[in-house]
Scaffold this motif. Sequence first.
Motif: not given
Length: 359
Positions: A101-107
């Motif tokens: 999971x990236x910091x922007x909430x995307x996977x």
Amino acid sequence: TVKREIRSANGEKPMTSPTANDRPDTVRPGLTSVHALATVAKHHGLHLSVEQMIRDNAITEEPGLAGLAAIAKKNNLEARVTKLTWQQLFRLGKALPAVLRFNNGQYVVLIAVEEGPTPIVILQDPLSPDEACISVDKVRLETNWDGDAILIKRRYRLSDTERPFGLVWITGQVLKEKIIFRDVGIAALIISFFALVPPLVFMTIVDRILVHQRLSTLHILTTGVCFVILFDMIFGFLRRKLLALGSAKIDARMSTYIFDKMVNLPIDYFERNPTGVISYKLGEVWRIRNFLTGQLFGTILDSTVLFVLLPVMFYISSPLTFFVLGLSILMSVVVLAYIAPMAQSRGLGRPRLPSLGFP
């Protein structure tokens, strides 16, 4: 049109993924988590419907790590939320693919890692219709990722035919014939009751017949012993017959499975391995099966006699029973103490399940 972006630390062109208008499906574009979960499940041989997961869990926005792990567990997967570093990614091994999971909430899906002069990780965009992958180095990944990850593996049942080949798989094939082996166990339990007949008959002859000279009692005992011998023969035959039937069914399934795997092996496998080595490994597989259905199962069946004999022995004479049990324990300790030195003297190591390149 809004596109997802992964920020570049060195000024490179941002990595983008297709938008909702570019994809043929009707799933909302922001739910990269369920798409990533479906991608990992597909790698493990499970085909999950993204639309079905969204409907079943009433998903309207990206779930958190714990929420995605809960969805995975509902779909026959084991999931563990963890924190990883760049170095730990290269030690995952068979735990790949994993979900990051990236910091922007995307996977995204971590497909593989490549070590070398410039180590990189291979990431797959879960929203890409053509399963596009990108290579990312340490600086670029750590700029967008702080270590959040989910490790996922498939949850297999003991009798699942898709379980990877191994000792547990063979055990599952044996347990598929549990009805037959249950009947074998019942027959063995009845035979164990017949084991009480000789000592009881001998006690009756010594205490009653020889003392009082009762021939009529001797005739009755003789008739009873004949019936016991007859029933012992019948149940012994049924036990051997059922055991042979169960073993034949297991052998048929194992032969089919091994034949399919052998046919699907690449040609270069047979070029690298001599025929004798392959035959030896196949023989080891059958030895394991024979051990499970023969020696191990036979030992368990024979041990059921103890549940019948021990109470009777304690009833007749507790001191003598403790004496016999003490000698048995002493003999077991001596045997266990000599097993390891004898195995080392013969050069025998710990037995391992042979590998035939099966998944």
